[in-house]
Enzyme design. Structure first.
Site, PDB file in Angstrom:
ATOM      1  N   LYS A   1       0.847  -1.205   0.000  1.00 60.65           N
ATOM      2  CA  LYS A   1       0.000   0.000   0.000  1.00 60.65           C
ATOM      3  C   LYS A   1       0.878   1.248   0.000  1.00 60.65           C
ATOM      4  O   LYS A   1       1.906   1.294   0.693  1.00 60.65           O
ATOM      5  CB  LYS A   1      -0.909  -0.025   1.236  1.00 60.65           C
ATOM      6  CG  LYS A   1      -1.943   1.090   1.280  1.00 60.65           C
ATOM      7  CD  LYS A   1      -2.837   0.945   2.512  1.00 60.65           C
ATOM      8  CE  LYS A   1      -3.923   2.025   2.563  1.00 60.65           C
ATOM      9  NZ  LYS A   1      -4.797   1.889   3.748  1.00 60.65           N
TER      10      LYS A   1
ATOM     11  N   SER B   1      -9.723   1.969   2.914  1.00 58.94           N
ATOM     12  CA  SER B   1      -8.863   2.697   2.011  1.00 58.94           C
ATOM     13  C   SER B   1      -7.822   1.812   1.312  1.00 58.94           C
ATOM     14  O   SER B   1      -7.142   2.263   0.391  1.00 58.94           O
ATOM     15  CB  SER B   1      -8.105   3.772   2.793  1.00 58.94           C
ATOM     16  OG  SER B   1      -7.237   3.177   3.744  1.00 58.94           O
TER      17      SER B   1
ATOM     18  N   SER C   1     -10.139  -0.324   7.254  1.00 59.06           N
ATOM     19  CA  SER C   1      -9.611  -0.200   5.890  1.00 59.06           C
ATOM     20  C   SER C   1      -8.944  -1.451   5.345  1.00 59.06           C
ATOM     21  O   SER C   1      -8.526  -1.465   4.180  1.00 59.06           O
ATOM     22  CB  SER C   1      -8.628   0.976   5.823  1.00 59.06           C
ATOM     23  OG  SER C   1      -9.315   2.182   5.962  1.00 59.06           O
TER      24      SER C   1
END
Length: 490
Positions: free
Chosen positions: A78, A158, A182
């Site tokens: 990420k 996210s 998330s």
């Protein structure tokens, strides 16, 4: 079998040891998969040359019999994690061009165990979002489609890029972060396994901060065992993070397959309110699966759960407004300044151009609740409610070993649905309580919605009780037999 990229992490690792294929061949299959699924916009950095070099080094170590736990395994990271020599922007224009000269602790741990990075994944800007639609690089597309139409769906946020990468077979595992759900929400939306460990299990050093008392690194994979292997690699005490827990890390993989007979599973009555029929049916099925495996369901109450979402959306923006004050155009990323501008002008123009609408909204909410006259009325009151929510869980875990809940209030939705921010915040309603309490949470794909989309079940455990989660999650995985492939995959 369609290719090496469809192997599980554990099977790939065994194949490398048996010399059935090389690490270079394995990474090439994933590079091809990244190229074939670019329409999903899951990656914002493709690190193919670096991955090939790492895989070549892995092959040399494997040839000497020195292969490590994740040797040669292709993973995605990420964009919230700082990676030395690679863009790390948290998908915000204000960090445009920021290339760290250091490595985050969790990526260091991952690479020290032999993992190979195929790319950095797209995410909601500064991890603020539940749909992966606030990134400066554009929205991520869920590899799944509804039966009723062909609209592009969100992967959840996210960490939606990481979830989409794993679901579409372009990475065997991925790093994500979970502040209010998330990892768990995108895991449920994409049919992947996602775990947020106990706060403090993983170092936050080198993570670009959103809300420091809530942010926690975690992992995505396609099986429970693969999640256990990945989590073992990234956990551990880090003196560079003052919130890192100096607690021994068990071998989570040994908990996978352990019997749950005689264990007690808590069923919180508060989570049963306003549930859609297909999610309620899946929750009931999950209870039945665990009961058949010998666990005993116990009705419990978490009375302060109803305040969790409101509490989260006071505390998280407050911490965000403080953390994001460092992005002023002086030290990181882009600077917007015209001739003759004052320092204040430069701050204002840089932040106006650099932050997206959702980030500005949360900074303003956070600044408001921390301002003189409102600090006690909002922020301190929210902290007291957070303590009550945590006490609810502590009380519950005196009577049960694990708690089973739905993961999300719906299946994945289309990009043009739920545009109202308040409606979007409700996506976190089942994941936020565990974040506020700092306890581990895990999502396992368990079935399909009436429209053919993945649905997950959430398991919550006591502090540092990840082993219990893995043993229960494996039972659900075996009973559900979820092996479906999304419509857009390589």
């Amino acid at each position: 079998m369609t290719g090496l990229n469809h192997l599980t992490l554990a099977d790939a690792r065994r194949g490398l040891d048996k010399k059935e294929f090389t690490a270079v061949e394995l990474v090439e299959s994933h590079i091809k998969a990244v190229e074939q699924t670019r329409n999903l916009n899951a990656y914002m950095v493709e690190s193919f040359d670096h991955a090939r070099s790492q895989a070549h080094d892995s092959d040399q170590r494997l040839a000497k019999g020195e292969g490590r736990a994740l040797e040669g395994i292709p993973v995605a990271v990420k964009d919230l994690f700082c990676t030395k020599g690679f863009l790390s922007t948290s998908c915000s224009k204000i960090l445009k061009g920021f290339t760290p000269t250091y490595e985050s602790t969790v990526t260091t741990n991952l690479f020290n165990h032999g993992a190979v990075m195929v790319g950095k994944t797209n995410m909601d800007e500064f991890a603020m979002g539940s749909a992966n639609t606030t990134s400066c690089y554009g929205s991520v597309i869920n590899p799944w489609r509804r039966k009723s139409d062909q609209k592009d769906l969100v992967p959840g946020g996210s960490s939606g890029g990481s979830a989409a990468a794993v679901a579409s077979y372009s990475a065997m595992g991925a790093l994500g972060s979970d502040t209010g759900g998330s990892i768990r929400q995108p895991g449920a939306f994409t049919g992947t396994v996602g775990i947020k460990p106990t706060y403090g299990r993983c170092s936050r050093y080198g993570m670009i901060a959103f809300a420091s008392s809530l942010d926690q690194a975690g992992v995505f994979s396609r099986t429970v065992m693969d999640s256990a292997l990945l989590l073992e690699a990234i956990c551990g005490y880090d003196p560079k993070d003052s919130t890192s827990a100096n607690v021994a890390v068990p071998e989570f993989s040994k908990a996978v397959g352990q019997s749950i007979a005689g264990k007690r599973v808590g069923i919180p009555k508060e989570y049963a309110q306003n549930l859609p029929a297909d999610i309620k049916a899946l929750w009931d099925q999950g209870i039945a699966w665990l009961t058949e495996a010998g666990a005993k369901p116990v009705d419990i109450s978490l009375p302060h759960t109803k305040y969790a979402l409101a509490t989260y959306y006071i505390i998280a923006p407050a911490e965000a407004s403080s953390n994001l004050a460092r992005y002023d155009g002086l030290r990181f990323g882009q600077r917007v300044c015209d001739d003759g501008d004052s320092l204040d002008d430069m701050y204002e123009k840089t932040r106006q151009a650099g932050f997206g609408d959702e980030v500005k909204r949360r900074i303003m909410i956070g600044t408001y609740v921390l301002s003189a006259g409102y600090y006690d009325a909002y922020y301190m009151k929210a902290q007291r409610v957070r303590n009550l929510i945590s006490q609810d869980f502590q009380q519950a875990f005196q009577d049960v070993d694990v708690i089973l809940t739905p993961a999300t209030p719906s299946a994945a939705f289309a990009l043009d649905e739920k545009l109202d921010p308040l409606t979007m915040y409700l996506n976190d309603v089942y994941t936020v309580p565990a974040s506020l309490a700092g306890i581990p949470g895990m999502v396992v794909p368990a079935g399909l919605s009436t429209d053919g989309l993945p649905l997950g079940l959430q398991l919550l455990g006591p502090m540092f009780g990840e082993n219990t989660l893995f043993s229960f999650a494996h039972v659900i995985e075996q009973q559900a037999g979820f092996k479906l492939t999304p419509h857009h995959s390589a």
